[in-house]
Design an enzyme around this catalytic site. Structure first.
Site, PDB file in Angstrom:
ATOM      1  N   ASN A 116       0.813  -1.237   0.000  1.00 22.70           N
ATOM      2  CA  ASN A 116       0.000   0.000   0.000  1.00 22.70           C
ATOM      3  C   ASN A 116       0.841   1.280   0.000  1.00 22.70           C
ATOM      4  O   ASN A 116       0.409   2.303  -0.501  1.00 22.70           O
ATOM      5  CB  ASN A 116      -1.005   0.000   1.148  1.00 22.70           C
TER       6      ASN A 116
ATOM      7  N   GLU B 121       4.720  -4.290  12.222  1.00 22.07           N
ATOM      8  CA  GLU B 121       3.688  -3.256  12.037  1.00 22.07           C
ATOM      9  C   GLU B 121       2.567  -3.908  11.243  1.00 22.07           C
ATOM     10  O   GLU B 121       2.735  -4.197  10.061  1.00 22.07           O
ATOM     11  CB  GLU B 121       4.272  -2.071  11.254  1.00 22.07           C
TER      12      GLU B 121
ATOM     13  N   CYS C 107      -2.930   1.601   6.712  1.00 26.05           N
ATOM     14  CA  CYS C 107      -3.112   0.833   7.952  1.00 26.05           C
ATOM     15  C   CYS C 107      -3.829   1.673   9.009  1.00 26.05           C
ATOM     16  O   CYS C 107      -4.553   1.131   9.827  1.00 26.05           O
ATOM     17  CB  CYS C 107      -1.766   0.336   8.470  1.00 26.05           C
TER      18      CYS C 107
END
Ligand code: NDP
Length: 520
Positions: free
Chosen positions: A160, A255, A289
């Site tokens: 992303n 993450e 995110c």
């Protein structure tokens, strides 16, 4: 000036990819057009092992550059990025299908800032700490806490944000004096290759940064060779990475996914809250995110808030990015993500949700989903509990702040959160009750730009963090150094042979030191 598309065609051909060794080529699709933007080798375990050997051989020289030498390369890279920003934007857009602005604001600006930040702050975070101790046995000795680069860092990144979340983690790892092998997502490897080329132009020695293009198996092979793994991606893959790291007893920083809530209280500035809800749920087509994935609104202002957000979302232009200012919402980068988005919307409507805006996939070429607002949602629906990662915004009515907090925390995730209220003190008190690694009051996502603050997930959103002192120290081992001067005694008082008188004296001394004071 050449268009973004022309840049893509010209520049991608120039990107140097490693020679294929063990595997096949991977074609990189432009999600906004369906055309092929480039191809990269699918490297297998042997190629990764060879890369690791080269990286280890190169590391000592890079470490010997010292803080100053390494900072110089990063500062040059900052200027290189600015001088080549159109080329990098074009490459990012070509493999993600995101808008020009999403590439510019959330990728180029982040990386440019990060180069400067780590070049300047890295030495402060890693400089030897001279420690003082109350321990009587070390009086007069030199005590140092030293940060030493771990050696070879593996960075595995998602699709992303190919610059911010893949390459971005290489910057502090390099500044700390490590060699790095980056495994970008197979969906978006071109940006990483271009950045590696740029770093070489800026004077980074050969093999200090290498790009291991490939699929999941390439990532798995990388974990076998590195001294530490920095992973960004889904919680599902993050667990596998953590298991492999545990088997090898190497540190892992993870993450992972998120389901960020936004809370809107009845005293909030509704225009600001609506703008934030519309922007931070749809920016990058919701594929961030820390996107706002769900909203809880106090019932007194619910209808007004829904109306304001719906108007803003309805006005968004979605489609193929044609350069600056062309569309607000770009493509869905990863093909299976479209299935997830459709599944979540269908599941919600089947359980009683209503679509106020959008709700459909758009016809091709390219992969696009309409910016979508849903109401009458609840926690029986996937769209409120699972990561959707698309341009969707479900809005739920709540009785009060307590219900909002309870629902916000009703998730395995804990990446980010936001609260909107005119009472900043109350907002902060609510932020402190949210189980999230970052909480913004009257703001959203902004914490990510503050490189001085740690960014990391609570609960299933991750382990460890990026940014702040911990964001570079994690790429180092700590070494405690104690130096006793040559003027010291031949024998220290606690040593052999044990003597009754000395032992008594020491026992008395310990009582004096630790035994005084109240006992309550
Ligand atoms: P994935 O977990 O599917 O993939 C992440 C990376 O891991 C990719 O490079 C992938 O390779 C690689 N990989 C896959 N299998 C393995 C394996 N067994 N061992 C090692 N590496 C492997 O995530 P996505 O790419 O789909 O990214 C989206 C996710 O990332 C979302 O959940 C999002 O929330 C999260 N994310 C979290 C951020 C944060 O800061 N917390 C920031 C950005 C995204 P390949 O793609 O080639 O299969």
């Amino acid at each position: 000036m050449a268009s973004v598309e022309q840049h893509v065609e010209q520049e991608i051909l120039k990107v140097q990819a490693p020679a294929p060794q063990d595997g096949q080529e991977i074609s990189v699709e432009n999600p906004a057009t369906g055309e092929i933007a480039g191809s990269v080798p699918d490297l297998g375990p042997e190629a990764v092992a060879e890369m690791a050997a080269r990286a280890r051989a190169a590391q000592a020289q890079w470490e010997a550059y010292g803080f100053e030498g390494r900072a110089r390369v990063l500062k040059r890279a900052q200027k290189w990025l600015m001088d080549n920003s159109e080329r990098v934007v074009a490459t990012i857009v070509s493999e993600t299908g995101k808008t020009y602005e999403d590439a510019q604001f959330a990728e180029i600006a982040y990386a440019a800032n990060a180069f400067g930040f780590w070049a300047k702050q890295g030495p402060d975070y890693l400089v030897d700490e001279h420690v003082k101790s109350s321990q009587i046995l070390v009086k007069g000795k030199k005590l140092v806490l030293r940060y030493r680069p771990l050696g070879l860092i593996g960075v595995i990144g998602p699709w992303n944000y190919p610059l911010t979340n893949s390459f971005g983690d290489c910057i502090p790892a390099l500044m700390a004096g490590n060699s790095v092998i980056l495994k970008p997502s197979e969906i978006t490897p071109l940006t990483s290759l271009l950045m590696a080329e740029g770093m070489r132009e800026c004077g980074l020695p050969d093999n200090v940064l290498q790009i291991a293009t490939g699929r999941g198996q390439t990532g798995a092979a990388l974990i076998e060779h590195v001294d530490m793994i920095m992973f960004t991606g889904s919680t599902r893959t993050g667990r596998k990475v953590a298991e492999e790291a545990a088997r090898r007893l190497i540190p892992a920083s993870l993450e992972l996914g998120g389901k960020d809530p936004m809370i809107v209280l009845s005293d909030a500035d509704l225009d600001r809250a609506a703008n934030f809800a519309a922007y931070y749920s749809m920016q990058n087509a919701g594929q961030t995110c820390i996107s706002i994935e769900r909203v809880y609104v106090e019932e007194g202002v619910y209808d007004e808030f829904v109306a304001k957000v719906s108007d803003k979302v309805r006005a968004l232009r979605v489609g193929k990015p044609e350069g600056p200012g062309s569309v607000e919402v770009g493509a869905i980068t990863f093909p299976p993500q479209m299935d997830t988005i459709k599944d979540h919307v269908t599941d919600a409507t089947e359980k009683g949700a209503h679509v106020v805006v959008g709700g459909h996939e758009l016809p091709g070429p390219g992969r696009f989903y309409e910016p979508t607002v849903l109401v009458d949602v609840d926690h029986s629906m996937k769209i409120m509990t699972e990561e959707t990662f698309g341009p969707t915004l479900p809005i739920m009515k709540v009785a009060d702040a307590d219900e909002a907090v309870r629902l916000a925390n009703d998730t395995p995730y804990g990446l980010g959160a936001s609260v909107f209220t005119r009472d900043a003190q109350r907002g902060e008190a609510i932020a402190r009750r949210l189980e999230a690694g970052a909480a913004n009051v009257n703001d959203a996502m902004i914490n990510y730009t503050v490189l001085e603050l740690p960014m990391g997930g609570a609960k299933a959103s991750g382990l460890g963090s990026r940014h702040g002192a911990g964001g570079i120290r994690k790429y180092c081992s700590q070494q405690a150094i104690v130096v006793t001067s040559r003027l010291a005694m031949k024998r220290e008082v606690h040593m052999f042979p044990y003597k009754r008188r000395t032992s008594r004296l020491l026992a008395g001394l310990f009582k004096l030191l630790y035994g005084r004071g109240r006992r309550d």
